[in-house]
Every structure is written in C-alpha cells, then in structure tokens.
Design a protein around this motif. Sequence first.
Motif, PDB file in Angstrom:
ATOM      1  N   PRO A 182       0.833  -1.212   0.000  1.00 32.63           N
ATOM      2  CA  PRO A 182       0.000   0.000   0.000  1.00 32.63           C
ATOM      3  C   PRO A 182       0.864   1.257   0.000  1.00 32.63           C
ATOM      4  CG  PRO A 182      -0.875  -1.603   1.548  1.00 32.63           C
ATOM      5  CD  PRO A 182       0.440  -2.151   1.078  1.00 32.63           C
ATOM      6  N   MET A 183       0.469   2.236  -0.768  1.00 34.17           N
ATOM      7  CA  MET A 183       1.143   3.530  -0.884  1.00 34.17           C
ATOM      8  C   MET A 183       2.388   3.489  -1.768  1.00 34.17           C
ATOM      9  SD  MET A 183      -0.601   5.774   1.033  1.00 34.17           S
ATOM     10  CE  MET A 183       0.547   7.069   1.436  1.00 34.17           C
ATOM     11  N   SER A 184       2.672   2.350  -2.415  1.00 38.42           N
ATOM     12  CA  SER A 184       3.913   2.232  -3.183  1.00 38.42           C
ATOM     13  C   SER A 184       3.763   2.581  -4.659  1.00 38.42           C
ATOM     14  CB  SER A 184       4.472   0.801  -3.077  1.00 38.42           C
ATOM     15  OG  SER A 184       3.641  -0.131  -3.749  1.00 38.42           O
ATOM     16  N   THR A 185       2.540   2.688  -5.170  1.00 38.17           N
ATOM     17  CA  THR A 185       2.372   2.948  -6.593  1.00 38.17           C
ATOM     18  C   THR A 185       2.645   4.409  -6.935  1.00 38.17           C
ATOM     19  OG1 THR A 185      -0.011   3.324  -6.303  1.00 38.17           O
ATOM     20  CG2 THR A 185       0.691   1.089  -6.912  1.00 38.17           C
ATOM     21  N   VAL A 186       2.996   4.638  -8.198  1.00 41.59           N
ATOM     22  CA  VAL A 186       3.205   6.006  -8.683  1.00 41.59           C
ATOM     23  C   VAL A 186       2.062   6.371  -9.622  1.00 41.59           C
ATOM     24  CG1 VAL A 186       5.702   5.866  -8.425  1.00 41.59           C
ATOM     25  CG2 VAL A 186       4.664   5.230 -10.618  1.00 41.59           C
ATOM     26  N   GLY A 187       1.886   7.666  -9.850  1.00 41.04           N
ATOM     27  CA  GLY A 187       0.763   8.135 -10.640  1.00 41.04           C
ATOM     28  C   GLY A 187       1.152   8.697 -11.982  1.00 41.04           C
ATOM     29  N   GLY A 193       9.978   2.552 -12.721  1.00 43.01           N
ATOM     30  CA  GLY A 193      11.319   2.044 -12.520  1.00 43.01           C
ATOM     31  C   GLY A 193      11.577   0.633 -12.992  1.00 43.01           C
ATOM     32  N   LEU A 194      12.780   0.426 -13.544  1.00 43.57           N
ATOM     33  CA  LEU A 194      13.296  -0.892 -13.919  1.00 43.57           C
ATOM     34  C   LEU A 194      14.474  -1.232 -13.015  1.00 43.57           C
ATOM     35  CD1 LEU A 194      13.514  -0.363 -17.798  1.00 43.57           C
ATOM     36  CD2 LEU A 194      11.720  -1.616 -16.580  1.00 43.57           C
ATOM     37  N   HIS A 195      14.487  -2.434 -12.496  1.00 40.27           N
ATOM     38  CA  HIS A 195      15.638  -2.862 -11.693  1.00 40.27           C
ATOM     39  C   HIS A 195      16.889  -2.855 -12.575  1.00 40.27           C
ATOM     40  CE1 HIS A 195      18.226  -5.147  -9.072  1.00 40.27           C
ATOM     41  NE2 HIS A 195      17.285  -5.186  -8.133  1.00 40.27           N
ATOM     42  N   PRO A 196      18.011  -2.342 -12.082  1.00 37.04           N
ATOM     43  CA  PRO A 196      19.215  -2.205 -12.909  1.00 37.04           C
ATOM     44  C   PRO A 196      19.767  -3.514 -13.470  1.00 37.04           C
ATOM     45  CG  PRO A 196      19.408  -0.870 -10.931  1.00 37.04           C
ATOM     46  CD  PRO A 196      18.183  -1.709 -10.761  1.00 37.04           C
ATOM     47  N   ILE A 197      19.412  -4.657 -12.871  1.00 35.10           N
ATOM     48  CA  ILE A 197      19.974  -5.917 -13.362  1.00 35.10           C
ATOM     49  C   ILE A 197      19.317  -6.379 -14.654  1.00 35.10           C
ATOM     50  CG2 ILE A 197      20.539  -6.666 -11.020  1.00 35.10           C
ATOM     51  CD1 ILE A 197      18.206  -8.676 -11.270  1.00 35.10           C
ATOM     52  N   LEU A 354      -2.855   7.110 -19.046  1.00 29.42           N
ATOM     53  CA  LEU A 354      -1.816   7.038 -18.033  1.00 29.42           C
ATOM     54  C   LEU A 354      -0.475   7.102 -18.751  1.00 29.42           C
ATOM     55  CD1 LEU A 354      -0.715   6.465 -15.152  1.00 29.42           C
ATOM     56  CD2 LEU A 354      -0.935   4.015 -15.687  1.00 29.42           C
ATOM     57  N   SER A 355       0.319   8.113 -18.469  1.00 29.57           N
ATOM     58  CA  SER A 355       1.615   8.282 -19.123  1.00 29.57           C
ATOM     59  C   SER A 355       2.717   8.378 -18.072  1.00 29.57           C
ATOM     60  CB  SER A 355       1.640   9.545 -19.984  1.00 29.57           C
ATOM     61  OG  SER A 355       0.739   9.435 -21.063  1.00 29.57           O
ATOM     62  N   ASN A 356       3.849   7.722 -18.374  1.00 29.00           N
ATOM     63  CA  ASN A 356       4.992   7.726 -17.463  1.00 29.00           C
ATOM     64  C   ASN A 356       6.292   7.624 -18.239  1.00 29.00           C
ATOM     65  OD1 ASN A 356       2.664   5.920 -16.070  1.00 29.00           O
ATOM     66  ND2 ASN A 356       3.670   7.202 -14.531  1.00 29.00           N
ATOM     67  N   ARG A 357       7.355   8.126 -17.652  1.00 30.53           N
ATOM     68  CA  ARG A 357       8.684   8.020 -18.234  1.00 30.53           C
ATOM     69  C   ARG A 357       9.448   6.892 -17.552  1.00 30.53           C
ATOM     70  NH1 ARG A 357      13.527  12.404 -17.488  1.00 30.53           N
ATOM     71  NH2 ARG A 357      12.947  11.972 -15.338  1.00 30.53           N
ATOM     72  N   VAL A 358      10.235   6.145 -18.326  1.00 23.55           N
ATOM     73  CA  VAL A 358      10.965   4.980 -17.821  1.00 23.55           C
ATOM     74  C   VAL A 358      12.366   5.384 -17.347  1.00 23.55           C
ATOM     75  CG1 VAL A 358      11.923   2.723 -18.422  1.00 23.55           C
ATOM     76  CG2 VAL A 358       9.684   3.419 -19.326  1.00 23.55           C
ATOM     77  N   ARG A 359      12.682   4.982 -16.122  1.00 25.83           N
ATOM     78  CA  ARG A 359      14.018   5.190 -15.552  1.00 25.83           C
ATOM     79  C   ARG A 359      14.428   3.905 -14.833  1.00 25.83           C
ATOM     80  NH1 ARG A 359      15.098  10.469 -14.243  1.00 25.83           N
ATOM     81  NH2 ARG A 359      17.258   9.754 -14.022  1.00 25.83           N
ATOM     82  N   LEU A 360      15.622   3.873 -14.300  1.00 23.51           N
ATOM     83  CA  LEU A 360      16.007   2.800 -13.405  1.00 23.51           C
ATOM     84  C   LEU A 360      15.354   3.028 -12.045  1.00 23.51           C
ATOM     85  CD1 LEU A 360      19.834   2.431 -14.142  1.00 23.51           C
ATOM     86  CD2 LEU A 360      17.963   1.010 -14.999  1.00 23.51           C
ATOM     87  N   SER A 361      14.996   1.947 -11.377  1.00 23.07           N
ATOM     88  CA  SER A 361      14.380   2.075 -10.055  1.00 23.07           C
ATOM     89  C   SER A 361      15.282   2.825  -9.082  1.00 23.07           C
ATOM     90  CB  SER A 361      14.060   0.689  -9.490  1.00 23.07           C
ATOM     91  OG  SER A 361      12.989   0.094 -10.180  1.00 23.07           O
ATOM     92  N   THR A 362      16.579   2.662  -9.261  1.00 21.14           N
ATOM     93  CA  THR A 362      17.539   3.330  -8.376  1.00 21.14           C
ATOM     94  C   THR A 362      17.639   4.816  -8.645  1.00 21.14           C
ATOM     95  OG1 THR A 362      19.243   2.618  -9.943  1.00 21.14           O
ATOM     96  CG2 THR A 362      18.958   1.294  -7.955  1.00 21.14           C
ATOM     97  N   TRP A 367      10.800   5.831  -2.484  1.00 21.55           N
ATOM     98  CA  TRP A 367       9.498   5.739  -1.814  1.00 21.55           C
ATOM     99  C   TRP A 367       9.729   5.928  -0.316  1.00 21.55           C
ATOM    100  CZ3 TRP A 367       6.887   0.625  -0.161  1.00 21.55           C
ATOM    101  CH2 TRP A 367       5.649   0.900   0.440  1.00 21.55           C
ATOM    102  N   THR A 368       9.373   7.091   0.185  1.00 17.06           N
ATOM    103  CA  THR A 368       9.624   7.412   1.588  1.00 17.06           C
ATOM    104  C   THR A 368       8.356   7.769   2.357  1.00 17.06           C
ATOM    105  OG1 THR A 368      10.040   9.743   1.033  1.00 17.06           O
ATOM    106  CG2 THR A 368      11.948   8.260   1.058  1.00 17.06           C
ATOM    107  N   TYR A 369       7.240   7.938   1.637  1.00 15.34           N
ATOM    108  CA  TYR A 369       5.992   8.345   2.305  1.00 15.34           C
ATOM    109  C   TYR A 369       5.039   7.150   2.317  1.00 15.34           C
ATOM    110  CZ  TYR A 369       2.172  11.477   3.694  1.00 15.34           C
ATOM    111  OH  TYR A 369       1.154  12.099   4.380  1.00 15.34           O
ATOM    112  N   GLY A 370       4.902   6.541   3.489  1.00 20.05           N
ATOM    113  CA  GLY A 370       4.098   5.336   3.602  1.00 20.05           C
ATOM    114  C   GLY A 370       2.824   5.546   4.394  1.00 20.05           C
TER     115      GLY A 370
END
Length: 384
Positions: A182-187, A193-197, A354-362, A367-370
């Motif tokens: 809960p609270m982890s999704t982005v809008g 984010g993509l995991h760097p591996i 729904l539109s988003n830009r792709v970056r690395l998860s890092t 995510w700091t607001y839970g």
Amino acid sequence: MSSATVPDKGILLGRAKLPGCNYPRVITVRGGTVFDITSKSAPTVRDIAELENPAAYVAQAEGVEIGDINTIAENSWSETGNSSAPSLVSPIDLQAVKASGVTFVASMLERVIEEQAKGDKAKADSLRSDVLNLIGADLSQIVPGSPAAMKVKEALIARGAWSQYLEVGIGPDAEIFTKGQPMSTVGYGSDVGLHPISSWNNPEPEIVLVVSSAGRIVGATLGNDVNLRDVEGRSALLLGKAKDNNASGAVGPLIRLFDGDFTIETVKNAELSMRVEGTDGFVLDGASNMAKISRTPESLVEATIGRHHQYPDGLVLYLGTMFAPVKDRDGPGKGFTHKMNDVVSISTPTLGTLSNRVRLSTECAAWTYGTSHLLRDLAKADLL
C-alpha cells in the motif's frame, strides 16, 4: 502526452499533491476542473471506496476548486513539474496492490517462451513458432479449468511441453500475486522504474479494479505492471524481483467509479491502446482487448478476496494484459526492451490516459511516504 488525460464524463476520484500540504488530497474532476473534496468523513480514497455508494458520495461532495485538469496533469511530469503548483499522484492510498497474471492467451504464450528461453532474447523468435505449432489448439476458446482445458493440459504433458504458465493460463487456479505494498504505486507523469539488473523488460498495459474490503468492485483505473522479462524468465520464483521494485507499478490518472453509465460490463469490453516513444525515435504501438480475457474480472476478484483472504482496507487488482512486445528494436531477432527515458502511454476512452517516463528504479524518486506517514499527517490535520 495525450490530451485526453481523463474522460470527459463519469464520476472521477483521485489524489493530488498541493503546495503547502504534507499529505495528498482527495480530488474529483467536474467539467475539466479539479476539486479538493478531502473531508473528515472520508479523508482517504480507501474510505470513499468503503461507502455504500462511492459514486453518489463523490458526485455530491463539496469541494474547493484547485485548477484545470490538463494544467495539473502537465505539471505532474517528474522531470518538468513545478512543486509550487498542484500535481497528480497515484489515485489509491491504503489499498493492497494485487495483480493477476497470465489471464490472456497471448501473454501466456510469451511467458512460456520466457521460461523456455531462460531470459535469452535471441532464442525467443524461434521458440515462439515452436510453441504455437506444438499447442495446435485455439486456447482462446478454452475455459480455464474446463474438461477441454484439461485435455490440452494432458496433451502437453505427454509431449513434455507443460509449463507453469500454461497451468495458471488454462488450469483451475488463477495466478494472483502482490504487485506492491500500500502507498507504493506512482501516478500519472511520475517515473516508472526498472531494476538495474534487467536487460529485457517491457510495459504491461492493464485495467486495474478498485475493490472494497467486502469484495465489491467499485471502480476502475489504468495501470502499467512494469515487468522484467529476463528475470522472471530465469525462474518464476523470481517473480517478486521481477515485479516489485521502486516505482515499478503505475496507476492512474484517476479512478472512474461505477455508476449507471460505467459498469463492470464497460470494463469487460474495453480496448486499451499503448504507445512507447523512445528518445531514439523508436515507436511501439500495442493493444489489449478485455473481451479476450480468459478469466472474468469477477472470478479474478473472487480468487483474491473472500473467506480465504481478507483485505480490511480493500485492494486494487491489475487484471493482466494480452500485450506481448515482439517488435525488434535494435536489430533482427533482438526483440523489444525498454531504454531509459522511454515514455509509455496507456489509454482507453472511458478511463483516459496514463503516461509515465521509464528510468532505473535506483534513479526514480525513493518511496519514503508510507501508510504511517499519511495517518500521522491526517491526524495532525484533524481529519482522523
């Protein structure tokens, strides 16, 4: 970015970040204008979803005008947004974030290919042809768990070609997994984010149902179930690593609540379009037709919540996708994979874009607001 950020009608519900406010505000859109409807009686989207008639509540709720939806949507882009102006955030808050997998035949076949290829893109094209020839049946006409489905299962076992993905695709039990906390999704407008591996990955355009703690479906929105094909292809036991990373789940732009005009039948007949636009000039167009889903949305909800499993704050459920990217990006036989700064737009007329830009998860915003932060802020504002 599509101009149709939200549909031009319907009862819409979401959240926005406002200047000077520590916590997201609950919003609706009326005639293209965004209104803050946060109240002590319903300070969260979860609270509204729990009401007997969420659509009626939102339609009648008093609100404070905060701006034009297109202006606010434009300001929501993470790389260009202005923190001194309102912006959209994920329209859900306290709900559990669940997802169903392998609910479309096309997606199921791609999962089989991933498993067989062990994450090697070069093997995917030849394997795809082999698997299709081996199955020799139109699985889209087979009801999961039915006698006909069991006959296909037996035939594949006899040929040594059975797969765990075929099991959940045509077997009796649906695949339901936790996409995030809960609270982890982005809008809308946030980076995904993509995991760097990962070196082989893709977007997954999906409809996301909003479900109350009683198991009642109260509305729907759009989602991007970001997927790492190479990681999951190595082993299904790596599903958590493939699916649940920082900013790996996008939801939005807003929830459309069920009323007399928008119902579960609307969802079942929705056609989603998706476009990936890269800074390298690459464009990928895809689609997902909900009429071709092999399990009904209601049955997927029933597999998720009931006497066997409760969700006191309700849940949202990604319904899966029939989209499977096979278009080569960097040369013949290399398939599709994301590149940094790709923009993914998922659209359907009844839910918007729904539109988003792709970056690395890092590299995405941490995510700091839970949940604890939201509840404390609501209590400080005398909303709890």
